[in-house]
Design a protein around this motif. Structure first.
Motif, mmCIF file in Angstrom:
data_model
loop_
_atom_site.group_PDB
_atom_site.id
_atom_site.type_symbol
_atom_site.label_atom_id
_atom_site.label_comp_id
_atom_site.label_asym_id
_atom_site.label_seq_id
_atom_site.Cartn_x
_atom_site.Cartn_y
_atom_site.Cartn_z
ATOM 1 N N MET A 1 44.298 36.966 -2.778
ATOM 2 C CA MET A 1 43.043 37.185 -2.271
ATOM 3 C C MET A 1 42.118 35.925 -2.327
ATOM 4 O O MET A 1 42.230 35.377 -3.635
ATOM 5 N N PRO A 2 41.637 35.377 -1.239
ATOM 6 C CA PRO A 2 40.800 34.192 -1.475
ATOM 7 C C PRO A 2 39.627 34.292 -2.493
ATOM 8 O O PRO A 2 39.113 35.460 -2.559
ATOM 9 N N VAL A 3 39.103 33.418 -3.074
ATOM 10 C CA VAL A 3 38.168 33.149 -4.087
ATOM 11 C C VAL A 3 36.812 33.497 -3.337
ATOM 12 O O VAL A 3 36.099 34.168 -3.704
ATOM 13 N N TRP A 4 36.771 33.081 -2.132
ATOM 14 C CA TRP A 4 35.447 33.199 -1.271
ATOM 15 C C TRP A 4 35.191 34.401 -1.112
ATOM 16 O O TRP A 4 34.218 35.089 -0.923
ATOM 17 N N ALA A 5 36.384 35.433 -0.641
ATOM 18 C CA ALA A 5 36.230 36.815 -0.491
ATOM 19 C C ALA A 5 35.861 37.610 -1.799
ATOM 20 O O ALA A 5 35.105 38.560 -1.723
ATOM 21 N N THR A 6 36.544 37.297 -2.730
ATOM 22 C CA THR A 6 36.130 37.896 -4.006
ATOM 23 C C THR A 6 34.743 37.746 -4.251
ATOM 24 O O THR A 6 33.943 38.583 -4.592
ATOM 25 N N ILE A 7 34.289 36.363 -4.315
ATOM 26 C CA ILE A 7 32.716 36.159 -4.105
ATOM 27 C C ILE A 7 31.836 37.123 -3.403
ATOM 28 O O ILE A 7 30.787 37.583 -3.699
ATOM 29 N N ALA A 8 32.368 37.145 -2.043
ATOM 30 C CA ALA A 8 31.622 37.909 -1.307
ATOM 31 C C ALA A 8 31.560 39.329 -1.511
ATOM 32 O O ALA A 8 30.551 40.142 -1.419
ATOM 33 N N ILE A 9 32.750 40.032 -1.732
ATOM 34 C CA ILE A 9 32.775 41.303 -2.210
ATOM 35 C C ILE A 9 31.755 41.538 -3.272
ATOM 36 O O ILE A 9 30.700 42.519 -3.653
ATOM 37 N N ALA A 10 31.706 40.507 -4.513
ATOM 38 C CA ALA A 10 30.739 40.619 -5.664
ATOM 39 C C ALA A 10 29.574 40.497 -5.311
ATOM 40 O O ALA A 10 28.618 41.417 -5.648
ATOM 41 N N LEU A 13 28.683 43.808 -3.801
ATOM 42 C CA LEU A 13 28.592 44.998 -4.599
ATOM 43 C C LEU A 13 26.945 44.744 -5.453
ATOM 44 O O LEU A 13 26.334 45.845 -5.730
ATOM 45 N N SER A 14 26.764 43.611 -5.842
ATOM 46 C CA SER A 14 25.587 43.285 -6.574
ATOM 47 C C SER A 14 24.257 43.538 -5.679
ATOM 48 O O SER A 14 23.457 44.544 -6.203
ATOM 49 N N ALA A 15 24.595 43.559 -4.317
ATOM 50 C CA ALA A 15 23.393 43.944 -3.650
ATOM 51 C C ALA A 15 23.392 45.465 -3.389
ATOM 52 O O ALA A 15 22.247 46.064 -3.672
ATOM 53 N N VAL A 16 24.403 46.145 -3.361
ATOM 54 C CA VAL A 16 24.524 47.664 -3.338
ATOM 55 C C VAL A 16 23.837 48.338 -4.498
ATOM 56 O O VAL A 16 23.065 49.240 -4.652
ATOM 57 N N VAL A 17 24.257 47.579 -5.819
ATOM 58 C CA VAL A 17 23.861 48.057 -6.934
ATOM 59 C C VAL A 17 22.333 47.770 -7.000
ATOM 60 O O VAL A 17 21.516 48.889 -7.572
ATOM 61 N N GLY A 18 21.792 46.804 -6.817
ATOM 62 C CA GLY A 18 20.419 46.387 -6.814
ATOM 63 C C GLY A 18 19.653 47.275 -5.892
ATOM 64 O O GLY A 18 18.499 47.663 -6.151
#
Length: 517
Positions: A1-10, A13-18
């Motif tokens: 999985m590319p890094v940018w996808a990982t960053i996007a998912i993170a 997720l941070s936005a959803v949690v917030g």
């Protein structure tokens, strides 16, 4: 999985949690807020209820106060309205009264106007009737006289011109005769003066007094502003003040020794006092006049003591003192009376008669001269009346009556007094005939002026060339003043013989005097 996808998912997720955390916080805060709001609403309801109760109470109190204020305002308004109604009622009543009075005045004026109109018509009718009568009478007179009015007027003027011509001729002749008489009188006077030059000092002493001054500047103070002081002094005393170039001296000239003495005393008092003004002058003149009365009384007492007599009435003694300021032909009357008294006493002693009675008759023989210019009649008749009034002896009264030969002397005492009087008058230097006639003329001049109604007093001054007449302001008006002066001058011309001319100065003075207390 590319890094940018990982960053996007993170990131997602941070936005959803917030977001979940945010919404959870919001829900928690809402619960807390709802709880607070509920308690606040309850508190608000409580406060609102309290406020409503307080407002209702305040409203009730305000309503009560408003009702009281309204009631008070209504009471005051009613009172003011009542007063205004009363005032309007009074004004209406006054207006009604004024209107009634005005109506009455208008009615009176209309009635008077009608009466005046009737009188005017009646007067016009009478004037017309008078004019008709005058015309008829004039025509009748012209018919009777046979002359027209123009001819009658010409004849009347012609007769009047003839009468005036005759009257002018008579006046011219009278003036010529008068001029000749005056010229003769002046010539006789000049000759008499030339013959009597040796009597100059004596005459001067008898008619003139000299008052010494501390300095010449006192003359200005005596004259006063516009001459008011000297006029007041001359009017009050009847003495003529002569202020000339003589250093430190003023001359007082008057034929009457009493007036001259009063003026001398007054002037000396004013000079020593320093206050010289018209009011002070009048006050001082009155005071000096009273003091001179006392001096006369003392002179009379001294004469009685010198003659060695007693028992004379006090009024007779006072009259004797007045003789001190009387002269007869230039001879002092009191000294003359004492001489006659001494001579009568000496001769009575030689003849064995009553010495005291002779002295008494000699002292009183000229007592009438104390009043002869104040009472009508000769000094003999006046003296007899005085002696009778004060119960003098009949022999003394007869001696007074006979001492000039007016009645025949019947007693030795009368002959003694007659002889003593002649001896005293005939001694060298005793008398001056020209001075006596001069004084008599001035006294006659004053008597003529005093004989007119409304004259208070008069003073002959300037050696008889002027007479000042003080009139009563309540009896003589300003218009009558000219007529009075004219009448007096005509009377003087008819009754008195005098050289030159006499100035008649009539003075009317009104004063208002009040005292500040």
């Amino acid at each position: 999985m590319p890094v940018w996808a990982t960053i996007a998912i993170a990131v997602v997720l941070s936005a959803v949690v917030g977001s979940l955390s945010f919404f959870a916080g919001i829900a928690h805060r809402r619960k807390i807020a709802e709880a607070k709001i509920g308690s606040a609403e309850e508190e608000a309801k409580r406060l609102v209820n309290d406020a409503m109760k307080t407002a209702q109470q305040k409203r009730k109190e305000a309503l009560v106060e408003a009702k009281d204020a309204a009631l008070q305002m209504k009471t005051e308004a009613d009172k003011e309205i009542k007063e205004r109604r009363n005032e309007l009622t009074r004004q209406e009543r006054r207006l009604d009264q004024k209107e009634e009075a005005l109506d009455r005045k208008v009615a009176n004026m209309e009635q008077k106007e009608e009466e005046l109109q009737k009188r005017t018509e009646l007067a016009e009718a009478k004037l017309a009737e008078v004019e008709q009568i005058r015309t008829r009478e004039l025509e009748r007179l012209e018919t009777i006289a046979g002359l027209s009015s123009e001819d009658a007027k010409h004849l009347l003027l012609s007769n009047l011109d003839q009468e005036l011509t005759h009257e002018k001729a008579m006046h011219i002749a009278a003036y010529e005769a008068q001029t000749k008489d005056e010229a003769d009188a002046i010539a006789r006077e000049l000759i008499s003066q030339a013959v009597a030059r040796c009597a100059a000092d004596h005459s001067s002493e008898a008619t003139v007094s000299v008052v010494p001054l501390p300095s010449d500047e006192m003359k200005g103070r005596i004259i006063g502003r516009e001459g008011r002081n000297i006029r007041a002094l001359e009017n009050a005393t009847g003495v003529d003040l002569i202020i000339d170039d003589t250093p430190e001296a003023i001359t007082l000239s008057s034929f009457d020794p009493v007036r001259r003495e009063i003026a001398r005393m007054t002037l000396e008092r004013l000079i020593s006092d320093g206050r010289i003004h018209p009011a002070r002058i009048e006050e001082t003149v009155d005071k000096c006049r009273r003091e001179l009365e006392l001096t006369m009384k003392r002179e009379g007492e001294k004469a009685v003591m010198d003659a060695g007599l007693h028992g004379l009435h006090p009024d007779v003694v006072k009259l004797l003192g007045r003789l001190r300021f009387r002269t007869s032909y230039g001879q002092n009357v009191l000294n003359h009376s004492l001489e006659v008294s001494y001579l009568s006493g000496i001769m009575a002693a030689e003849l064995g008669l009553n010495v005291t009675q002779a002295k008494r008759a000699g002292l009183l023989h000229d007592i009438g001269k104390a009043l002869d210019h104040e009472i009508e009649g000769s000094h003999i008749s006046i003296g007899v009346d005085i002696a009778k009034k004060y119960k003098e002896n009949a022999a003394v009264v007869h001696a007074i009556e006979a001492h000039h030969g007016d009645v025949e002397p019947k007693t030795p005492l009368a002959f003694l007094v007659m002889a003593a009087d002649a001896i005293s008058a005939a001694r060298p230097g005793a008398r001056r005939e020209n001075l006596e006639s001069y004084i008599k003329r001035l006294e006659t001049l004053e008597e003529i002026c005093n004989s007119f109604e409304g004259v208070e007093r008069s003073f002959a001054i300037q050696a008889g060339r002027e007479v000042r007449i003080m009139v009563k302001p309540e009896a003589i008006s300003d218009d009558q003043l000219v007529l009075l002066a004219h009448s007096i001058s005509r009377k003087i011309e008819d009754d008195l013989d005098y050289p030159g001319q006499i100035k008649v100065n009539v003075i009317r003075e009104s004063r208002a005097i009040e005292y500040a207390k």
